[in-house]
Design a protein around this motif. Sequence first.
Motif: not given
Length: 164
Positions: A46-68
């Motif tokens: 939580p102390a790290v505010n990195d847009d790239d890491l946050n975007f990667a987290k979103e990509i993984i979540a999106f693809l997991q919802n698509e069973n990928c």
Amino acid sequence: MKRTYLLLFLALALVFSCSTDSTDDTSEGANGLLGTWALTDILIDPAVNDDDLNFAKEIIAFLQNENCDLVILSFNDSGTLESENKIDHLSINVGTGGLDIPCPTESDEENSLWVLDGDQLTISREGEDDEVITIQLDGNTLIIPGESVDANNYDGAEAVFTKQ
């Protein structure tokens, strides 16, 4: 470009979860690692505010919802590790309908050897130095710290794999 590095980190995290040449390790920890694991999340300090890491987290979540599954690791009792990585084949499209990330149909595959001693996972690949990574293994969850892959770029992130 940073997104590419993040995706590369996730791929490396999977590849480095393999280990060396011991095929006789029957300890509880090594037995718990046996099986197939899929990348399901990244944890960000939580102390790290990195847009790239946050975007990667979103990509993984999106693809997991698509069973990928972007990265799959298979730890075999023979001491071999098979990894399948789709990260380098991601295509992120932005259009009028928003963000579109289709599940890649291509993947990079690699075979390695692995040994687990306590929380130390050693991965051996032909022609390369052994890689030792401190992991967290708790039931169906495997966590690999980002610092073990690249301390300069991924400090504060951890790759989370779930047993399939």
